[in-house]
Design a protein around this motif. Structure first.
Motif, PDB file in Angstrom:
ATOM      1  N   ASP A 163      46.961  53.156  27.369  1.00  0.00           N
ATOM      2  CA  ASP A 163      45.689  53.359  26.672  1.00  0.00           C
ATOM      3  C   ASP A 163      44.675  52.278  27.081  1.00  0.00           C
ATOM      4  N   ARG A 164      44.710  51.924  28.377  1.00  0.00           N
ATOM      5  CA  ARG A 164      43.782  50.958  29.003  1.00  0.00           C
ATOM      6  C   ARG A 164      43.956  49.525  28.475  1.00  0.00           C
ATOM      7  N   ILE A 165      45.065  49.248  27.819  1.00  0.00           N
ATOM      8  CA  ILE A 165      45.356  47.899  27.320  1.00  0.00           C
ATOM      9  C   ILE A 165      46.606  47.376  28.024  1.00  0.00           C
ATOM     10  N   ALA A 166      46.553  46.108  28.440  1.00  0.00           N
ATOM     11  CA  ALA A 166      47.684  45.493  29.149  1.00  0.00           C
ATOM     12  C   ALA A 166      48.609  44.802  28.156  1.00  0.00           C
ATOM     13  N   TYR A 167      49.903  45.061  28.292  1.00  0.00           N
ATOM     14  CA  TYR A 167      50.929  44.435  27.456  1.00  0.00           C
ATOM     15  C   TYR A 167      51.945  43.763  28.376  1.00  0.00           C
ATOM     16  N   GLU A 168      52.188  42.469  28.163  1.00  0.00           N
ATOM     17  CA  GLU A 168      53.241  41.789  28.920  1.00  0.00           C
ATOM     18  C   GLU A 168      54.580  42.017  28.221  1.00  0.00           C
ATOM     19  N   VAL A 169      55.530  42.534  28.962  1.00  0.00           N
ATOM     20  CA  VAL A 169      56.863  42.816  28.424  1.00  0.00           C
ATOM     21  C   VAL A 169      57.873  41.978  29.194  1.00  0.00           C
ATOM     22  N   THR A 170      58.605  41.124  28.484  1.00  0.00           N
ATOM     23  CA  THR A 170      59.529  40.185  29.125  1.00  0.00           C
ATOM     24  C   THR A 170      60.936  40.392  28.583  1.00  0.00           C
ATOM     25  N   THR A 171      61.877  40.434  29.496  1.00  0.00           N
ATOM     26  CA  THR A 171      63.285  40.536  29.099  1.00  0.00           C
ATOM     27  C   THR A 171      63.731  39.238  28.424  1.00  0.00           C
ATOM     28  N   LEU A 172      64.555  39.354  27.389  1.00  0.00           N
ATOM     29  CA  LEU A 172      65.088  38.173  26.707  1.00  0.00           C
ATOM     30  C   LEU A 172      65.722  37.234  27.730  1.00  0.00           C
ATOM     31  N   ARG A 173      65.477  35.919  27.566  1.00  0.00           N
ATOM     32  CA  ARG A 173      65.920  34.950  28.568  1.00  0.00           C
ATOM     33  C   ARG A 173      66.523  33.724  27.902  1.00  0.00           C
ATOM     34  N   GLU A 174      67.287  33.007  28.689  1.00  0.00           N
ATOM     35  CA  GLU A 174      67.693  31.658  28.322  1.00  0.00           C
ATOM     36  C   GLU A 174      67.536  30.786  29.558  1.00  0.00           C
ATOM     37  N   ASP A 175      67.259  29.513  29.355  1.00  0.00           N
ATOM     38  CA  ASP A 175      67.052  28.596  30.477  1.00  0.00           C
ATOM     39  C   ASP A 175      68.385  28.215  31.110  1.00  0.00           C
ATOM     40  N   VAL A 176      68.402  28.215  32.440  1.00  0.00           N
ATOM     41  CA  VAL A 176      69.542  27.698  33.190  1.00  0.00           C
ATOM     42  C   VAL A 176      69.276  26.259  33.585  1.00  0.00           C
TER      43      VAL A 176
END
Length: 415
Positions: free
Chosen positions: A93-106
């Protein structure tokens, strides 16, 4: 595989109208079949605080290739804006959404991190900076809190997640972010554990790129409650080498207040000039160290130059200053002049009048003058400059015929 959360996770509810917006609904509909997905971070924090949101980020159990495939199947555009960290940008709908996979720091080195994907929401939360930024919200407004961030939000308390020293070692920019979030969202004294940790690690700021420091500083100085935070930053030398203190916080507060009364938010470059007591040499040094854009540098310097002619003492002088400096620099100069103590009567009226003013155009050109005689070159430039000066002194009232007559008279042979 089902995602996991900490046994100590707590729930809360938020009523946010944007949760049912068409674009976000489309993203939820597309991704939920392949992995749970929740809004995370600033949008959740601001919804709890009752403040406006600027963008919506989401976290999901689904891995990037699953997110991309599901989004494309639903007709949602996909951009690999941060794929190395598990982030995709979905446009719905002309709006940008950042989608990030769940992460943990290595591993981390203070500037960047190596991550691996997880399905554990508590591990994803624990790698974030402050508790108020590690809250999750599903499409129904049901919140997930594994770090105590909901209570901190309500108390407007900026607190590092877990061990503050470790969070800073992971990313040195979090020192400045601690101050920025206190300036923007905090109330009352700064969290003692967090403040002590920033003091222990402040030398690490020098390891950061000047552009990253500048970005944070520019956001600190426009925050609603930045005064006390800036005083501490300057007094304790957090930015020595970039923006050395102590700062003139009174001048900063005066200018910020004047800008808000003029109907605009504080201007970062002007705020920094105020902190440096409107000292042009100090400002130039800071602009060099922080690698200001040419636009930011010029705006502050133009404002300080314009402020030296403030306040105008008449309508013609007002017009002359507007013509010389332009509307933006004139208004900036008015506000800087007032912040420096100039007695400017009816400041709101002057600001309004300046914004309505339209720059006039000199009615004569070099071609017009050449038709009256003479040749191109320095003499022609002098003739034009003289007529412009006369025209300005007339409050821009003299028309073309009058100006040409003045030029002819000046060119007549002297007896």
């Amino acid at each position: 595989m089902t995602g996991t959360t900490s046994p100590s996770a707590s729930a809360f509810m938020v009523n946010a109208f944007w949760l049912s917006s068409p674009g976000l609904t489309a993203v939820f509909d597309a991704i939920e079949p392949v992995g749970r997905i929740r809004v995370v971070g600033g949008a959740v924090r601001n919804a709890i605080l009752g403040e406006a949101i600027s963008d919506i980020d989401l976290a999901t159990e689904a891995e990037p290739h699953e997110v991309a495939a599901a989004a494309q199947k639903a007709g949602i555009r996909v951009h690999e804006t941060g794929i190395e960290h598990g982030t995709l940008t979905l446009v719905a709908d002309r709006i940008a959404y950042e989608v990030t996979t769940l992460r943990e720091d290595v591993s981390t080195d203070g500037r960047r991190a190596t991550v691996r994907f997880t399905r554990d929401w508590s591990l994803d939360a624990e790698r974030r900076d402050f508790t108020m930024n590690a809250l999750y919200l599903d499409r129904y407004g049901r919140g997930l809190d594994t770090v105590g961030g909901y209570a901190d939000c309500l108390a407007r308390r900026v607190r590092f997640i877990g061990d503050a020293d470790q969070r800073i070692v992971e990313d040195h920019l979090r020192i400045l972010r601690f101050f920025r979030f206190n300036a923007a969202y905090g109330r009352g004294p700064l969290d003692p554990a967090g403040l002590d940790a920033t003091r222990r690690h402040k030398a690490r700021i020098a390891d950061l790129a000047a552009e990253r420091i500048c970005h944070e500083v520019m956001r600190i100085v426009v925050a609603q409650n930045a005064g006390n935070v800036l005083g501490l930053i300057g007094a304790e030398g957090f930015l020595d080498g970039f923006l050395p203190g102590p700062y003139n916080v009174d001048a900063y507060r005066a200018l910020a207040g004047l800008e808000r009364r003029a109907g605009r938010e504080p201007t970062p470059a002007l705020a920094i000039a105020a902190l440096l007591n409107f000292d042009e040499a100090a400002f130039q040094s800071a602009a060099d160290a922080l690698k200001f854009s040419r636009r930011d540098r010029a705006r502050a310097l133009d404002a300080m130059a314009a402020s030296r002619g403030m306040p105008p003492l008449s309508v013609p002088q007002t017009h002359a200053l507007l013509y010389e400096h332009g509307t933006e620099a004139f208004v900036d100069g008015l506000l800087v002049g007032a912040a420096r103590g100039a007695d400017i009567i009816d400041l709101p009226h002057l600001v309004t009048a300046a914004r309505q003013w339209r720059r006039p155009r000199l009615p004569v050109s070099g071609t017009d003058l050449l038709e009256q005689g003479g040749a191109p070159g320095p003499e022609l430039g002098e003739r034009l400059a003289h007529l412009e000066k006369v025209w300005r002194q007339s409050d821009f009232m003299l028309d073309k015929a009058h100006l040409l007559a003045i030029d002819r008279q000046l060119r007549q042979p002297k007896d």
